[in-house]
Design a protein around this motif. Structure first.
Motif, mmCIF file in Angstrom:
data_model
loop_
_atom_site.group_PDB
_atom_site.id
_atom_site.type_symbol
_atom_site.label_atom_id
_atom_site.label_comp_id
_atom_site.label_asym_id
_atom_site.label_seq_id
_atom_site.Cartn_x
_atom_site.Cartn_y
_atom_site.Cartn_z
ATOM 1 N N THR A 169 0.900 -1.102 0.050
ATOM 2 C CA THR A 169 -0.552 -0.068 0.086
ATOM 3 C C THR A 169 1.189 0.842 -0.063
ATOM 4 O O THR A 169 1.756 0.934 0.540
ATOM 5 C CB THR A 169 -0.963 -0.067 1.429
ATOM 6 N N THR A 170 0.602 2.014 -1.198
ATOM 7 C CA THR A 170 1.359 3.544 -1.144
ATOM 8 C C THR A 170 1.178 4.125 0.295
ATOM 9 O O THR A 170 0.083 4.037 0.628
ATOM 10 C CB THR A 170 1.155 4.319 -2.200
ATOM 11 N N ASN A 171 1.640 5.634 0.103
ATOM 12 C CA ASN A 171 1.818 5.971 1.092
ATOM 13 C C ASN A 171 0.226 6.987 1.265
ATOM 14 O O ASN A 171 -0.126 7.612 2.149
ATOM 15 C CB ASN A 171 2.734 7.713 1.557
ATOM 16 N N GLU A 172 0.131 7.197 -0.279
ATOM 17 C CA GLU A 172 -1.678 7.610 -0.677
ATOM 18 C C GLU A 172 -2.833 6.435 -0.766
ATOM 19 O O GLU A 172 -3.783 6.586 -0.839
ATOM 20 C CB GLU A 172 -1.546 8.221 -1.621
ATOM 21 N N ASN A 173 -2.521 5.764 0.304
ATOM 22 C CA ASN A 173 -3.028 4.150 0.856
ATOM 23 C C ASN A 173 -3.821 3.803 -0.805
ATOM 24 O O ASN A 173 -4.506 3.023 -0.844
ATOM 25 C CB ASN A 173 -3.969 4.527 1.129
ATOM 26 N N CYS A 174 -3.182 3.688 -1.923
ATOM 27 C CA CYS A 174 -3.165 2.671 -3.091
ATOM 28 C C CYS A 174 -2.614 1.436 -2.752
ATOM 29 O O CYS A 174 -1.286 1.320 -2.330
ATOM 30 C CB CYS A 174 -2.465 3.923 -4.136
ATOM 31 N N GLN A 175 -3.575 0.786 -3.979
ATOM 32 C CA GLN A 175 -2.897 -1.075 -3.299
ATOM 33 C C GLN A 175 -1.839 -1.257 -5.042
ATOM 34 O O GLN A 175 -2.718 -0.725 -6.192
ATOM 35 C CB GLN A 175 -3.916 -2.290 -3.393
ATOM 36 N N LYS A 176 -0.749 -1.770 -4.652
ATOM 37 C CA LYS A 176 0.247 -1.840 -6.207
ATOM 38 C C LYS A 176 0.890 -3.222 -5.500
ATOM 39 O O LYS A 176 0.844 -3.750 -4.696
ATOM 40 C CB LYS A 176 1.063 -1.019 -6.035
ATOM 41 N N LYS B 175 4.358 -4.947 -7.111
ATOM 42 C CA LYS B 175 5.663 -5.043 -7.996
ATOM 43 C C LYS B 175 6.712 -6.265 -7.941
ATOM 44 O O LYS B 175 6.457 -6.821 -6.886
ATOM 45 C CB LYS B 175 6.732 -3.919 -7.261
ATOM 46 N N LYS C 7 10.206 -3.308 0.506
ATOM 47 C CA LYS C 7 8.747 -2.411 0.904
ATOM 48 C C LYS C 7 9.837 -1.176 0.545
ATOM 49 O O LYS C 7 8.477 0.020 -0.262
ATOM 50 C CB LYS C 7 8.438 -2.107 2.709
ATOM 51 N N LEU D 95 8.297 1.346 -2.594
ATOM 52 C CA LEU D 95 7.690 2.465 -2.724
ATOM 53 C C LEU D 95 7.918 4.003 -3.485
ATOM 54 O O LEU D 95 9.350 3.667 -3.910
ATOM 55 C CB LEU D 95 7.813 3.306 -1.462
#
Length: 139
Positions: A75-82, A84, A135, A139
């Motif tokens: 989960t990115t700092n903007e709260n998006c599920q990604k 890699k 992690k 990011l």
């Protein structure tokens, strides 16, 4: 298949490696561990989607080199599920020098066969591929 490139490096890549990598991209597998067997790279282990990063790192031998790919969800700092796809070149200090040389010299050509790798990591002991490092690299 590109026979000239294979002949030049002396290392063949089993078609199954590419096939399983395509399946990983479709989220059929969480990770794949590859090993060099004689003159070719083969699939050693497939991790199911339920398996964790701990399962993955526990699957790497303590004193032998391997290549591995891991599909990392975060989960990115903007709260998006990604997610890699990581390529990990595992080369523990305790492995044989000859083995390290073979893996090091074949790595780039093998990696080129796997289209879709986003992050590469080199590790000589488990601390260099800890969950926190993975992690931070994602990011």
């Amino acid at each position: 298949m590109n026979e000239k490139a294979n002949a030049a490096s002396g290392m063949a890549v089993e078609d199954n490696c590419k096939l399983k990598f395509l399946e990983l991209k479709k989220r059929t597998h969480r990770f794949i561990i590859f090993r060099i067997d004689g003159q070719q790279v083969v699939v050693e282990k497939l991790g199911s989607p339920q398996e964790t990063y701990e399962d993955f790192s526990a699957s790497l031998p303590a004193d032998e080199c391997r290549y591995a790919v891991f599909d990392f969800d975060f989960t990115t700092n903007e709260n998006c599920q990604k997610s890699k796809i990581f390529f990990i070149a595992w080369s523990p200090d305790s492995s044989r020098v000859r083995m390290k040389m073979v893996y090091a010299s074949s790595k780039d050509r093998f990696k080129r066969e796997l289209d879709g790798i986003q992050v590469e990591l080199q590790a000589t002991d488990p601390s260099e591929m800890s969950f926190d490092i993975i992690k931070s690299r994602a990011l």
